[in-house]
Every structure is written in structure tokens, then in C-alpha cells.
Design a protein around this motif. Structure first.
Motif, PDB file in Angstrom:
ATOM      1  N   SER A   1     111.982  47.062  -8.416  1.00 49.43           N
ATOM      2  CA  SER A   1     110.896  47.986  -8.740  1.00 49.43           C
ATOM      3  C   SER A   1     110.684  49.045  -7.671  1.00 49.43           C
ATOM      4  O   SER A   1     110.167  50.105  -7.956  1.00 49.43           O
ATOM      5  CB  SER A   1     109.602  47.225  -9.030  1.00 49.43           C
ATOM      6  OG  SER A   1     109.269  46.405  -7.950  1.00 49.43           O
TER       7      SER A   1
ATOM      8  N   ARG B   1     111.280  42.128  -8.586  1.00 50.64           N
ATOM      9  CA  ARG B   1     110.192  41.571  -9.375  1.00 50.64           C
ATOM     10  C   ARG B   1     110.777  40.668 -10.439  1.00 50.64           C
ATOM     11  O   ARG B   1     111.774  41.017 -11.074  1.00 50.64           O
ATOM     12  CB  ARG B   1     109.455  42.712 -10.074  1.00 50.64           C
ATOM     13  CG  ARG B   1     107.988  42.784  -9.689  1.00 50.64           C
ATOM     14  CD  ARG B   1     107.280  43.857 -10.475  1.00 50.64           C
ATOM     15  NE  ARG B   1     106.350  43.206 -11.390  1.00 50.64           N
ATOM     16  CZ  ARG B   1     105.507  43.858 -12.169  1.00 50.64           C
ATOM     17  NH1 ARG B   1     105.496  45.182 -12.192  1.00 50.64           N
ATOM     18  NH2 ARG B   1     104.695  43.196 -12.959  1.00 50.64           N
TER      19      ARG B   1
ATOM     20  N   ARG C   1     109.541  38.670 -13.869  1.00 49.01           N
ATOM     21  CA  ARG C   1     108.435  38.451 -14.819  1.00 49.01           C
ATOM     22  C   ARG C   1     108.904  37.518 -15.922  1.00 49.01           C
ATOM     23  O   ARG C   1     109.933  37.765 -16.552  1.00 49.01           O
ATOM     24  CB  ARG C   1     107.990  39.783 -15.431  1.00 49.01           C
ATOM     25  CG  ARG C   1     106.984  40.538 -14.569  1.00 49.01           C
ATOM     26  CD  ARG C   1     106.741  41.919 -15.116  1.00 49.01           C
ATOM     27  NE  ARG C   1     107.950  42.730 -14.982  1.00 49.01           N
ATOM     28  CZ  ARG C   1     108.233  43.797 -15.714  1.00 49.01           C
ATOM     29  NH1 ARG C   1     107.410  44.195 -16.656  1.00 49.01           N
ATOM     30  NH2 ARG C   1     109.355  44.459 -15.517  1.00 49.01           N
TER      31      ARG C   1
ATOM     32  N   ASP D   1     104.547  35.792 -12.870  1.00 49.19           N
ATOM     33  CA  ASP D   1     105.110  36.951 -12.168  1.00 49.19           C
ATOM     34  C   ASP D   1     105.400  36.582 -10.719  1.00 49.19           C
ATOM     35  O   ASP D   1     104.595  35.897 -10.082  1.00 49.19           O
ATOM     36  CB  ASP D   1     104.116  38.130 -12.161  1.00 49.19           C
ATOM     37  CG  ASP D   1     104.067  38.847 -13.495  1.00 49.19           C
ATOM     38  OD1 ASP D   1     104.671  38.353 -14.461  1.00 49.19           O
ATOM     39  OD2 ASP D   1     103.424  39.908 -13.559  1.00 49.19           O
TER      40      ASP D   1
ATOM     41  N   VAL E   1     106.994  38.483  -6.992  1.00 46.18           N
ATOM     42  CA  VAL E   1     107.437  39.700  -6.315  1.00 46.18           C
ATOM     43  C   VAL E   1     108.017  39.300  -4.964  1.00 46.18           C
ATOM     44  O   VAL E   1     107.336  38.658  -4.159  1.00 46.18           O
ATOM     45  CB  VAL E   1     106.263  40.694  -6.106  1.00 46.18           C
ATOM     46  CG1 VAL E   1     106.777  41.975  -5.444  1.00 46.18           C
ATOM     47  CG2 VAL E   1     105.578  41.023  -7.428  1.00 46.18           C
TER      48      VAL E   1
ATOM     49  N   LYS F   1     109.478  40.840  -1.551  1.00 45.19           N
ATOM     50  CA  LYS F   1     109.572  42.081  -0.766  1.00 45.19           C
ATOM     51  C   LYS F   1     110.449  41.793   0.449  1.00 45.19           C
ATOM     52  O   LYS F   1     110.101  40.968   1.288  1.00 45.19           O
ATOM     53  CB  LYS F   1     108.189  42.532  -0.312  1.00 45.19           C
ATOM     54  CG  LYS F   1     107.234  42.799  -1.463  1.00 45.19           C
ATOM     55  CD  LYS F   1     105.862  43.252  -0.963  1.00 45.19           C
ATOM     56  CE  LYS F   1     104.918  43.421  -2.148  1.00 45.19           C
ATOM     57  NZ  LYS F   1     103.562  43.832  -1.757  1.00 45.19           N
TER      58      LYS F   1
END
Ligand SMILES: *[C@@H]1O[C@H](CO)[C@@H](O)[C@H](O)[C@H]1NC(C)=O
Ligand SMILES: *[C@@H]1O[C@H](CO)[C@@H](O)[C@H](O)[C@H]1NC(C)=O
Ligand SMILES: *[C@@H]1O[C@H](CO)[C@@H](O)[C@H](O)[C@H]1NC(C)=O
Length: 367
Positions: free
Chosen positions: A166, A172, A174, A360, A362, A364
Motif C-alpha cells: 500500500s 497490508r 486483508r 486486517d 499491516v 511496516k
């Protein structure tokens, strides 16, 4: 019938060429790329097969464990990179009662069911619904229809997972699942094994530091089934609220036993801090001083299973790498283990006509 997809997978191992393969039920490997950040995914088990980004010196490295061929994923028993379900983690005695009816699951971990059974979502072919290799938001959406009675679970279930780059170094994930005709437990987990030093570096993760935003954990019995308690981590080796080297703690915790032989290491579910267990919040930060790489994980689930690869032993991986004990770590955000038998744990029951299951994550990355 159950064997057919396995044969199809073995016969059709191939590298898909772009979007032309979308929608077809063949097994391929799909690359998502944004500059020098790239992720590869196969629709066999909705599995992440590589995650590549630079270290602090600018050298690219692949930070996830895996195999070179799909055939090895088909044969493998470590769940490298896989999307596990219908119910990730353990279900005690492979059995539960829902709405007064007893359901017996496939017991594949002693008497317990693990990661959805013998042929869970990590051992099936998913359909590629959408694939965009590059551009602003490279992504792939995979779909699986789980049938009524599959591995003992009730009802038809539609499951989707999207992997998306993203922004430059953000992955990401989902997931969602909709119960079509019967109530069912659902607990999906992404089972990637991380080694920020690089999967072929020959170094284990004992030098990585881990910080978990969790003041409580769910203690387990000798077969890794939760006792039902929610215990404070304070004053125990499970307290990772400040960044802590894995190696400083790994021999202070029991990593369960496989076949009578006990191992040390983390294999435990933490209750992630936060008022709202379904809000996206910071779960963990992992750092590898040697490479300068770090990973922050955010998710919207009540728990996270922290596993330090306790059972890895001489596994032949990518490019001739051999993975041993503590060769990687997993941070599997999810509901609590065995929630379906623990009335005190957050419910994992999804009902037709009601809100779908959602999850979800994420990741990083930095360096
Ligand atoms: C299949 O997995 C087993 C270990 O689970 C391993 O010993 C064997 O070499 C593997 N076979 C292939 C063809 O990868
Ligand atoms: C599940 O995800 C798919 C793919 O992103 C999407 O099309 C679908 O609307 C989602 N379903 C629910 C119930 O959120
Ligand atoms: C336990 O391990 C032994 C030796 O590795 C093996 O022969 C046996 O089949 C295993 N038993 C189970 C139940 O996994």
C-alpha cells in the motif's frame, strides 16, 4: 475427491504470467513490486513465498522462510507463509459444540486439531480473483470456497484474502469470511516465518529484539491448549512490553512438546492491549540490529500467537538454505486459541446473514 486438487497442483506448477492467469484454478507464483520492495504470493494455500527489501547497507534480502518449489509447499508441514484456517491454532480434542450440536474435527496434533486440520486452507488451491503486479497499489486477491463439512466444520464459507503493497515498505493483508448457510467458527491467521537478517543468512533470530504490546497472555497446558485464564505477563518471562532479545528469554519458556520431546521457546498467545479488540492497533515491533531491518505489525484481532520456530529442524529451504530451531519467528494475529471451547474468550462464531469475519494486518518495514 479430496485428492484431486493435490494432483492438479503437482501437475500445474508454473510461474503465472501476469493477469491472464486471473480467475483460473491453476497454481502460480505472483509477484507484487514497488521499487526495491517486492512480495511473492502463491495461490497454493494463499502463501507468501518471499518478502524482499534492503538492509541498512542497501543490500536486498528475502526475510521470510519458504521453499523453491510449490511441490515442497504441498509436502511441507511447517505452514511457511501460509494462510491458515478455517480455525487457526488448536481446538482441544478436535471437538466443539455449537448451537447444541457436536462437531468433530480432523485431529492432526495428537488429539487436538491444529490450523484447520489435515487439509486446512493452507493446503488447498485458492482462486486468483484480481492481480495487479505494479503501479500505485500492487495487490492480489485470492478466494476460497470452503464447503459444508470440510475437515469437520459446519456450513459453506466464502473466504477472501488480499495482499497489497500500500506504500513503499508497507504490506497490508486483508481477510474476510462470510458464512453462507450455517454458523461456524472462523479464525484465520497469516503464518509467515520472519528472519529480518535474511532467510539464507545462516543466522537464527535469537539476536532479534521483540516488543509485544500485550500485558496479558493465555497460559496453556502441556499440549498447548489454553487453561482459560488470562494472566498478567508482569513478573514472567513472557513480559515483552519493552524490546527484548529473543535469546534472552527463549530458554525460560516451554515451547510445548511434539511426540514426547519437550522444547524451549515461545509458542503462546498474547492478548493484545487496547480497549477495542477489533480496532487496528500496534501489536509488535521486531528489530534485527545486525541488518538494521525492523518490522512493525498492526492488526485488529484480540490475540497474537508468538512462535519462535521451536520445532524447526534441518528443513531444506530456499536456495539451499537449511532452517534450524529458532531460525525464524511468527507473529500470528488471530482470535484466542480454542476459543470455540472457552466461553470466556472472545467469540469466533460467524453466522449467516450477520457481520462477516474480518481481519486486517499491516506490516511496516524499515531499514
Ligand atoms: C517431504 O517432507 C518431509 C518432511 O516432512 C521430508 O523429509 C521430505 O524430504 C519431503 N519430500 C519432498 C519431495 O520435498
Ligand atoms: C471480502 O473481500 C473481497 C475482496 O476484497 C470483497 O470483494 C468483499 O466485498 C469482501 N466481503 C466482505 C463481506 O467484506
Ligand atoms: C514419534 O517419533 C518417532 C521417532 O521420530 C516416530 O517413529 C513416531 O512415529 C512418532 N510418533 C508420533 C505419534 O508422531
Amino acid at each position: 475427491m479430496a485428492r484431486v486438487p493435490l494432483l492438479v497442483a503437482l501437475c500445474l506448477v508454473c510461474f503465472a504470467s501476469g493477469a491472464s492467469a486471473a480467475g483460473r484454478k491453476m497454481v502460480g507464483v505472483y509477484e507484487l513490486r514497488k521499487g526495491d520492495f517486492s512480495v511473492k504470493v502463491t495461490n497454493w494455500g494463499a502463501t507468501v513465498t518471499s518478502v524482499v527489501f534492503p538492509d541498512s547497507k542497501g543490500n536486498l534480502g528475502d526475510v521470510v522462510l519458504g521453499y523453491d518449489t510449490i511441490a515442497e509447499y504441498v509436502n511441507g508441514s511447517s505452514y511457511f507463509g501460509a494462510l491458515v484456517g478455517r480455525v487457526a491454532n488448536r481446538v482441544a480434542k478436535a471437538r466443539f459444540v455449537l448451537d447444541g450440536k457436536v462437531y468433530n474435527l480432523y485431529a492432526n496434533d495428537g488429539k487436538n486439531a491444529l490450523h484447520g486440520g489435515h487439509r486446512g486452507f493452507s493446503k488447498v488451491i485458492w482462486t486468483v480473483k484480481e492481480y495487479v503486479a505494479g503501479g500505485d497499489s500492487p495487490h492480489i486477491t485470492l478466494y476460497y470456497h470452503s464447503f459444508d463439512g470440510e475437515q469437520g466444520f459446519p456450513g459453506d464459507l466464502d473466504v477472501y484474502v488480499t495482499y497489497e503493497l500500500s506504500s513503499p515498505y508497507v504490506l497490508r493483508v486483508r481477510m474476510n469470511a462470510t458464512a453462507l448457510d450455517k454458523a461456524t467458527p472462523v479464525n484465520l491467521a497469516q503464518h509467515t516465518y520472519w528472519n529480518l537478517g535474511g532467510q539464507g543468512s545462516g543466522r537464527d533470530v535469537l539476536g532479534h529484539t521483540v516488543q509485544l504490546f500485550a500485558a496479558h497472555y493465555t497460559p496453556v497446558d502441556g499440549t498447548l491448549i489454553p487453561t482459560g485464564q488470562l494472566a498478567p505477563v508482569a513478573g514472567t518471562p513472557y513480559d515483552l512490553r519493552t524490546p527484548t532479545a529473543v535469546g534472552a528469554r527463549v530458554r525460560q519458556v516451554s515451547g510445548g512438546s511434539s511426540n514426547g520431546s519437550a522444547v524451549y521457546g515461545f509458542d503462546i498467545n498474547y492478548a493484545v492491549d487496547g480497549e477495542d479488540a477489533r480496532a487496528l492497533r500496534k501489536v509488535a515491533v521486531v528489530r534485527d540490529g545486525a541488518s538494521g531491518r525492523a518490522m512493525e505489525l498492526w492488526a485488529d484481532q484480540p490475540g497474537v500467537q508468538f512462535y519462535t520456530g521451536n520445532f524447526l529442524k534441518d528443513v531444506k529451504g530456499k536456495g539451499g538454505a537449511v532452517y534450524g530451531q529458532y531460525g525464524a519467528l511468527c507473529l500470528e494475529t488471530q482470535g484466542f486459541p480454542d476459543a470455540v471451547n472457552q466461553p470466556g474468550f472472545p467469540s469466533q462464531i460467524v453466522r449467516p446473514g450477520q457481520a462477516a469475519y474480518k481481519h486486517d494486518m499491516v506490516f511496516k518495514f524499515s531499514f
